[in-house]
Design a protein around this motif. Structure first.
Motif, PDB file in Angstrom:
ATOM      1  N   HIS A  69       0.677  -1.418  -0.010  1.00  0.00           N
ATOM      2  CA  HIS A  69       0.211   0.041  -0.119  1.00  0.00           C
ATOM      3  C   HIS A  69       0.773   1.052   0.063  1.00  0.00           C
ATOM      4  O   HIS A  69       0.200   2.218   0.037  1.00  0.00           O
ATOM      5  CB  HIS A  69      -1.036   0.194   1.243  1.00  0.00           C
ATOM      6  N   GLU A  70       2.310   1.215  -0.099  1.00  0.00           N
ATOM      7  CA  GLU A  70       2.847   2.465   0.011  1.00  0.00           C
ATOM      8  C   GLU A  70       3.195   3.158  -1.440  1.00  0.00           C
ATOM      9  O   GLU A  70       3.107   2.423  -2.578  1.00  0.00           O
ATOM     10  CB  GLU A  70       4.315   2.271   0.765  1.00  0.00           C
ATOM     11  N   VAL A  71       3.481   4.227  -1.494  1.00  0.00           N
ATOM     12  CA  VAL A  71       3.951   5.007  -2.613  1.00  0.00           C
ATOM     13  C   VAL A  71       5.540   5.001  -2.507  1.00  0.00           C
ATOM     14  O   VAL A  71       5.944   5.891  -1.802  1.00  0.00           O
ATOM     15  CB  VAL A  71       3.436   6.430  -2.985  1.00  0.00           C
ATOM     16  N   ASN A 103      -3.894   4.743  -5.181  1.00  0.00           N
ATOM     17  CA  ASN A 103      -3.440   4.236  -4.058  1.00  0.00           C
ATOM     18  C   ASN A 103      -4.318   4.076  -2.908  1.00  0.00           C
ATOM     19  O   ASN A 103      -4.401   3.316  -2.159  1.00  0.00           O
ATOM     20  CB  ASN A 103      -2.137   5.105  -3.810  1.00  0.00           C
ATOM     21  N   THR A 141      -3.688   0.025  -4.029  1.00  0.00           N
ATOM     22  CA  THR A 141      -2.572  -0.280  -4.757  1.00  0.00           C
ATOM     23  C   THR A 141      -1.355   0.119  -4.378  1.00  0.00           C
ATOM     24  O   THR A 141      -1.362   1.491  -4.089  1.00  0.00           O
ATOM     25  CB  THR A 141      -2.745  -0.111  -6.111  1.00  0.00           C
ATOM     26  N   THR A 142      -0.162  -0.847  -4.351  1.00  0.00           N
ATOM     27  CA  THR A 142       0.970  -0.365  -4.032  1.00  0.00           C
ATOM     28  C   THR A 142       1.501   0.332  -5.242  1.00  0.00           C
ATOM     29  O   THR A 142       1.557  -0.242  -6.355  1.00  0.00           O
ATOM     30  CB  THR A 142       1.886  -1.508  -3.738  1.00  0.00           C
ATOM     31  N   ILE A 143       2.395   1.439  -5.238  1.00  0.00           N
ATOM     32  CA  ILE A 143       3.022   2.112  -6.394  1.00  0.00           C
ATOM     33  C   ILE A 143       4.491   2.182  -6.193  1.00  0.00           C
ATOM     34  O   ILE A 143       4.683   2.871  -5.136  1.00  0.00           O
ATOM     35  CB  ILE A 143       1.974   3.429  -6.509  1.00  0.00           C
TER      36      ILE A 143
END
Ligand SMILES: Nc1ncnc2c1ncn2[C@@H]1O[C@H](COP(=O)(O)OP(=O)(O)OP(=O)(O)O)[C@@H](O)[C@H]1O
Ligand SMILES: [Mg+2]
Lengths: 261, 357
Positions: free
Chosen positions: A36-38, A205, A210-212
């Motif tokens: 889940h992080e950017v 996100n 969504t992990t980005i």
């Protein structure tokens, strides 16, 4: 930043080295990505950022290193397998299917969800048609989300650059990926287009978790939207941490940010 | 009735995804099929059926086959005639040796061609464009050589000639031009419909994705090998069935040497003139290239006669080649999407007529 919860490490890259003949594109690089992080990758031109993304989803195969995705350990990814595992991406030089409409490009993004075989599709009536309609529905949601309803039927080759970038993001989103890899999604855009793109990325996100992993040159954008940043220079990692940590890292300042201030 | 999309709002995606979303197109296709199935058999004479319409349909099918491979999947091939030959000789042997009914024999002939197509498509996994075209040339020469060399394929007839057996379907003899025309028309219409369905589904999108940008295709999960080989298989199947139809409904007797490189090129020209990557274009291309010589023959003699010049057939056929050449260059340089694109432009103009903007 939003209220989403950053999870465990889902992608762990260990000691990745990649060479093209004599050119060392990546040297012993390790970093991880949390669910889940950017995660941003930055660095000067030719630092190896795109090569890194290409290693992650199996377009390039590193000579050394280990890639652990969701606990599964591999020496290298395969592009097809990466897609099945939930990776989707955009490219630095737009890689859309030029001869096809926006809608078809997005539908192609969902190809892994379509299960009927070519004979069923040749017959059309029955499962193939049903599946086509269901997936069209999903694609329309992406079209709504990216606000590209008006160009649905346009061949992508005829679209301006900024919209093509957006459609390429759409094709990646249509796959409902777990990890989205974006190679300079805002390059060559004007301020307004950049703002839109930022908004889309953060919304993806936020709404879908969504992990980005993204590469971006615009420092303002990077500092604004990313949770953690990896800094590459000449194929080596020279910094890794939160935007603030990276900003204050002396090595990074001299190699990269120093020239910006 | 004006040719308009307006007023035909599509309230569901199902309506939007119909094969012909515009009502006027549906009517036109319906009329065309009615004329082809009901009108033509009533009015067309033997010459029209046997010398023009049947070969037109057969070559449209072969063109469609090549168009799937080259136009949609982006794999250049010069082996179309070879795949036709496999279909023709395959069907012949299934009927000869297994006493099979003609329709299954044609389909199995097509499947033989598909198998050969896959074999010669294997190089496409490593090479592209021009080099692939050269590899498919191998198919062209190898197949014709094999069919001539091994007498078994032609039941040991002299110089490999095969003669089509008598045909019947459920006891109805297929021996008149009209019945052969209707058989060909039925098969070609069904296969064209299936091709249209494939290219508007995931299969066709995967082909086009591989054609337009293979790295991106792979990255979104399209298996390159399977997609390319499927294109070779389907394309060769279409060519194979066209070959079987050519032997049974058009020529009657045929030898391996009929299926030469010249024929492969002719089919490629049909694709280029008709429209690369268009099902409808395949029909335009075949019609154009089959009708052009006939048209020139009719037009050139009186034209030169006006100036008191009596020209020989040889000159006419030479002019035919020159006009072909000119047209190919025209289409390659000016309108790579061929007659199908011109047709599209015409329709778009019609859609906004009489207001140009
Ligand atoms: N396919 C390839 N073949 C040979 N060399 C390559 C290839 N891809 C990348 N390189 C080399 O690897 C190095 C890193 O390139 P890469 O594209 O990863 O840099 P980048 O950080 O993305 O740069 P940019 O900001 O310009 O996009 C460069 O020296 C480049 O020339
Ligand atoms: Mg790059």
């Amino acid at each position: 930043m939003s209220a989403r919860k950053i999870g465990e490490v889902i992608l762990d890259l260990q000691n990745i080295s990649l060479r093209f003949g004599g050119v060392k594109a990546l040297t012993d690089i390790s970093f991880n990505v949390r669910e889940h992080e950017v995660r941003a990758i930055i660095g000067p031109n030719g630092a190896g950022k795109s090569s890194m993304l290409n290693v992650i989803n199996g377009v390039y195969h590193p000579q050394e290193g280990t890639i652990i995705f969701r606990g599964e350990k591999r020496h290298e990814m395969e592009a097809n397998a990466a897609a099945k595992a939930g990776f989707a991406r955009t490219f630095q030089n737009i890689a859309l299917f030029k001869g096809m409409s926006v809608l078809d490009n997005l539908m192609t993004g969902r190809n892994l969800k379509l299960k009927t075989n070519f004979l069923q599709q040749a017959i059309w009536w029955g499962p193939a048609r049903r599946e086509e309609l269901e997936n069209r529905q999903k694609v329309e949601e992406v079209i709504d989300f990216l606000e590209i309803e008006h160009i649905r039927k346009t061949p992508v080759g005829r679209l301006p650059y900024g919209l093509q970038k957006r459609v390429e993001l759409g094709r990646a989103l249509a796959a409902e990926p777990q990890i989205l890899l974006l190679d300079e999604p805002m390059a060559g855009m004007n301020v307004e287009e950049k703002q839109d793109m930022c908004r889309f990325i953060l919304d993806v996100n936020d709404q879908f978790g969504t992990t980005i992993v993204l590469i971006e040159h615009d420092m303002g954008v990077v500092m604004d939207i990313s949770d953690r940043v990896v800094v590459l220079d000449y194929g080596k990692k020279i910094g890794d941490g939160t935007p603030d940590e990276v900003k204050n890292n002396p090595e990074v300042i001299s190699a990269y940010l120093g020239t910006q201030h | 009735m004006l040719y308009r999309e307006t007023g035909q709002f599509k309230t569901t995606y199902a309506a939007d995804q119909q094969i012909f979303p515009i009502r006027q197109d549906r009517i036109a296709i319906g009329l065309l099929l009615a004329v082809a199935f009901l009108g033509v058999p009533l009015v067309a004479d033997q010459y029209w059926l046997s010398a023009i319409l049947i070969p037109f349909l057969i070559f449209a099918l072969a063109t469609l086959g090549l168009n799937i491979l080259t136009g949609y999947a982006g794999q250049l091939s010069l082996g179309s005639a070879a795949f036709m030959a496999v279909g023709a000789f395959g069907a012949y042997n299934f009927i000869l040796r297994l006493d099979m009914p003609i329709i299954p024999a044609f389909l199995l002939g097509g499947l033989c061609a598909a198998t050969v197509g896959i074999l010669f498509g294997l190089p496409s996994l490593r090479i592209k464009g021009f080099y692939l075209a050269v590899a498919t040339l191998a198919a062209q020469f190898f197949v014709v050589w094999g069919l001539t060399k091994f007498g078994w394929f032609s039941n040991y007839s002299s110089s490999g000639v095969i003669t089509a057996q008598d045909m019947e379907i459920f006891g109805f003899p297929i021996d008149s031009p009209v019945s052969k025309y209707l058989l060909t028309l039925t098969i070609v219409s069904l296969l064209a419909l299936m091709a249209k369905n494939m290219v508007r589904s995931n299969t066709g999108r995967s082909w086009m994705a591989v054609r337009d940008m293979d790295v991106a295709a792979e990255v979104i999960g399209i298996p390159l090998m399977k997609t390319k080989l499927l294109a070779f298989a389907v394309s060769s199947f279409y060519c194979g069935v066209a070959g079987a139809l050519a032997a049974y409904c058009y020529l009657g007797t045929v030898e391996p040497d009929y299926f030469t490189l010249d024929l492969s090129f002719k089919i490629l020209f049909m694709v280029i003139v008709g429209g690369v990557g268009s099902i409808l274009g395949s029909f335009f291309g075949a019609a154009f290239i089959i009708l052009l010589p006939i048209f020139l023959n009719i037009v050139l003699h009186p034209l030169f006669g006006l100036f008191g010049i009596d020209i020989s057939t040889a000159i006419v056929s030479n002019m035919e080649l020159m006009i072909f050449g000119g047209l190919i260059i025209f289409f390659l340089a000016v309108e790579p999407h061929g007659l199908a694109r011109l047709w599209q432009i015409g329709k778009e103009k019609l859609r906004i007529w009489p207001f140009p903007h």
